[in-house]
Design a protein around this motif. Structure first.
Motif, PDB file in Angstrom:
ATOM      1  N   PRO A   1       0.800  -1.258   0.113  1.00  0.00           N
ATOM      2  CA  PRO A   1      -0.087  -0.018   0.007  1.00  0.00           C
ATOM      3  C   PRO A   1       0.835   1.236  -0.006  1.00  0.00           C
ATOM      4  O   PRO A   1       0.520   2.309  -0.494  1.00  0.00           O
TER       5      PRO A   1
ATOM      6  N   ALA B   1      -4.544   2.755  -3.373  1.00  0.00           N
ATOM      7  CA  ALA B   1      -3.514   2.179  -2.297  1.00  0.00           C
ATOM      8  C   ALA B   1      -4.432   2.240  -0.914  1.00  0.00           C
ATOM      9  O   ALA B   1      -4.141   1.212  -0.146  1.00  0.00           O
TER      10      ALA B   1
ATOM     11  N   ASN C   1      -5.136  -1.246   1.092  1.00  0.00           N
ATOM     12  CA  ASN C   1      -5.134  -1.299   2.455  1.00  0.00           C
ATOM     13  C   ASN C   1      -6.204  -1.814   3.141  1.00  0.00           C
ATOM     14  O   ASN C   1      -6.205  -2.785   4.355  1.00  0.00           O
TER      15      ASN C   1
END
Length: 131
Positions: free
Chosen positions: A77, A114, A118
């Motif tokens: 991430p 990202a 995550n």
């Protein structure tokens, strides 16, 4: 469990902020001439864009750091996040105006990705830091 909920909320907020930033950067050049008619000329102000970038950086680093330390311990991430901000930075500050409408929205969507990665890693990770 409280950390996971907080991290998930930050990821949702980060995905929303990053997506809004990307949409803003993609649409403002198109509607630049109509913004003053609508009373929205402040949206084309450079400080609005820089503020959005700073908020996205803060949310991204905070959310991913919390998840990394307490949940999944994956660097992917962060790699995606920094790639997104690199695209935004190059598009915004390179001075090459033809790249700006391409790189900045792409960077915003990459930052949102990202947070999505995550968020998914947190959902899959069912153990705590003591694994």
């Amino acid at each position: 469990m409280a950390l996971s909920k907080t991290s998930q909320q930050l990821d949702r907020l980060g995905m929303t902020a990053s997506t809004l930033c990307a949409v803003h950067c993609a649409l403002v050049p198109i509607f630049l001439t109509t913004l003053p008619l609508l009373g929205l000329e402040f949206l084309s102000n450079e400080w609005v864009e820089i503020s959005m970038i700073i908020i996205s950086v803060f949310l991204g680093v905070l959310s991913l750091s919390m998840s990394y330390r307490k949940q999944h311990h994956k660097l992917l991430p962060f790699f995606i996040l920094f790639t997104g901000f690199a695209l935004i930075g190059i598009g915004h500050f390179s001075g090459i105006e033809s790249l700006e409408p391409i790189l900045i929205p792409l960077g915003g969507f990459t930052v949102a990705a990202a947070h999505l990665v995550n968020w998914r890693l947190n959902k899959v990770c069912t153990h705590t830091a003591k694994h």
